[in-house]
Design an enzyme around this catalytic site. Sequence first.
Site, PDB file in Angstrom:
ATOM      1  N   ASP A   1     -14.291  35.663 -27.998  1.00 56.04           N
ATOM      2  CA  ASP A   1     -14.344  37.126 -28.039  1.00 56.04           C
ATOM      3  C   ASP A   1     -13.748  37.712 -29.319  1.00 56.04           C
ATOM      4  O   ASP A   1     -12.873  38.579 -29.275  1.00 56.04           O
ATOM      5  CB  ASP A   1     -13.617  37.721 -26.824  1.00 56.04           C
ATOM      6  CG  ASP A   1     -13.967  37.007 -25.526  1.00 56.04           C
ATOM      7  OD1 ASP A   1     -15.097  36.528 -25.409  1.00 56.04           O
ATOM      8  OD2 ASP A   1     -13.089  36.926 -24.646  1.00 56.04           O
TER       9      ASP A   1
ATOM     10  N   GLU B   1     -22.059  41.482 -19.898  1.00 62.05           N
ATOM     11  CA  GLU B   1     -20.709  41.894 -20.279  1.00 62.05           C
ATOM     12  C   GLU B   1     -20.644  42.138 -21.785  1.00 62.05           C
ATOM     13  O   GLU B   1     -21.664  42.106 -22.488  1.00 62.05           O
ATOM     14  CB  GLU B   1     -19.686  40.824 -19.875  1.00 62.05           C
ATOM     15  CG  GLU B   1     -19.944  39.458 -20.442  1.00 62.05           C
ATOM     16  CD  GLU B   1     -19.099  38.386 -19.778  1.00 62.05           C
ATOM     17  OE1 GLU B   1     -18.489  38.657 -18.730  1.00 62.05           O
ATOM     18  OE2 GLU B   1     -19.048  37.266 -20.314  1.00 62.05           O
TER      19      GLU B   1
END
Length: 337
Positions: free
Chosen positions: A38, A218
Amino acid sequence: MKCRAIIGSLLMCLVVAAQPAGTRSDTSLPTRQLQVHDPTLIRAKDRYYLFCTGRGIRVFSSADLKTWRQEEPVFKTPPAWAVKAVPGYNGHTWAPDISFHNGRYYLYYSVSLFGKNRSCIGLLTNKTLGPQDPEFRWEDQGMVLRSVPGYDPWNAIDPNLIIDEKGLPWLSFGSFWNGIQILQLERSYKKPVEGTTPQTIASRVKTAGIPDAGGAIEAPFIFRKGAFYYLFASWDYCCKGWDSNYKVVTGRSRQIAGPYLDKEGHPMAQNGGSVFVRGDGREWMGIGHNAVFTDTDGTEYFVAHGYDGYDNGKPKLLIRKIRWDAAGWPCLDASSE
């Protein structure tokens, strides 16, 4: 990485002290060897700073986007309000988002546990990113947003701040459940505008005639270019090594709150999304949870993690230049690979 939950308000402006020596490595690693999840990227003066999931929020810096030095994490001790809000949270912090506005750096982050939507999004601010600067100090602004199991049909993680054409701040976020959400923030960037509620801008909820996607969406990132806002989101599954099938999809809208449509005109809120990048099943397995970074010379970069097929499916940093096709859609520049 992901999860869900949220917060009650406590402790505003808690100073998060810099970490002690020993958490930083003087060894520089090339991009392909840097294991991250991420990632989000920003430039401050003559260095690039990469923030990513990890204990206390992991930080790396680079002078050239090619070799990376590990810096001290953002915090050593997790904020007390976050520990109270999400029982079981121990400082392993997900999916940060970094940006610079009004003379300060804004670092949003996720507090959750895997597979839960008892989650929250927090905010830290700093005047500088250089650890040696005497003004370097992360200040915890507390909880921005939370989700509550059995009440909220969305998950308050994976934040991304975007400023609209009027200069107003918005926060996109979300993972699984009802998908990607957006809401407007106060001008302080610290709280949602009173009376507003999140609205869905991308979803994979089961729909008649469309195979069940398991809600696997997401990691939103909204990027403004020209007349459009471009929404990037990750489909399918991260964090499974060789079996990861993460991919990034995109759509665009003339309004920040949507509707976002893919290349075929399908709404992303109804399972739409044009595939931007996916793994090839050989060199890279899944690729996802991206950010878009614009350098000082105007070069635009796609920043994400991918699961390395040549190294046992380990998550590695990917940075690629973005180009734009004749229809105004983003593509990866193969020459930058």
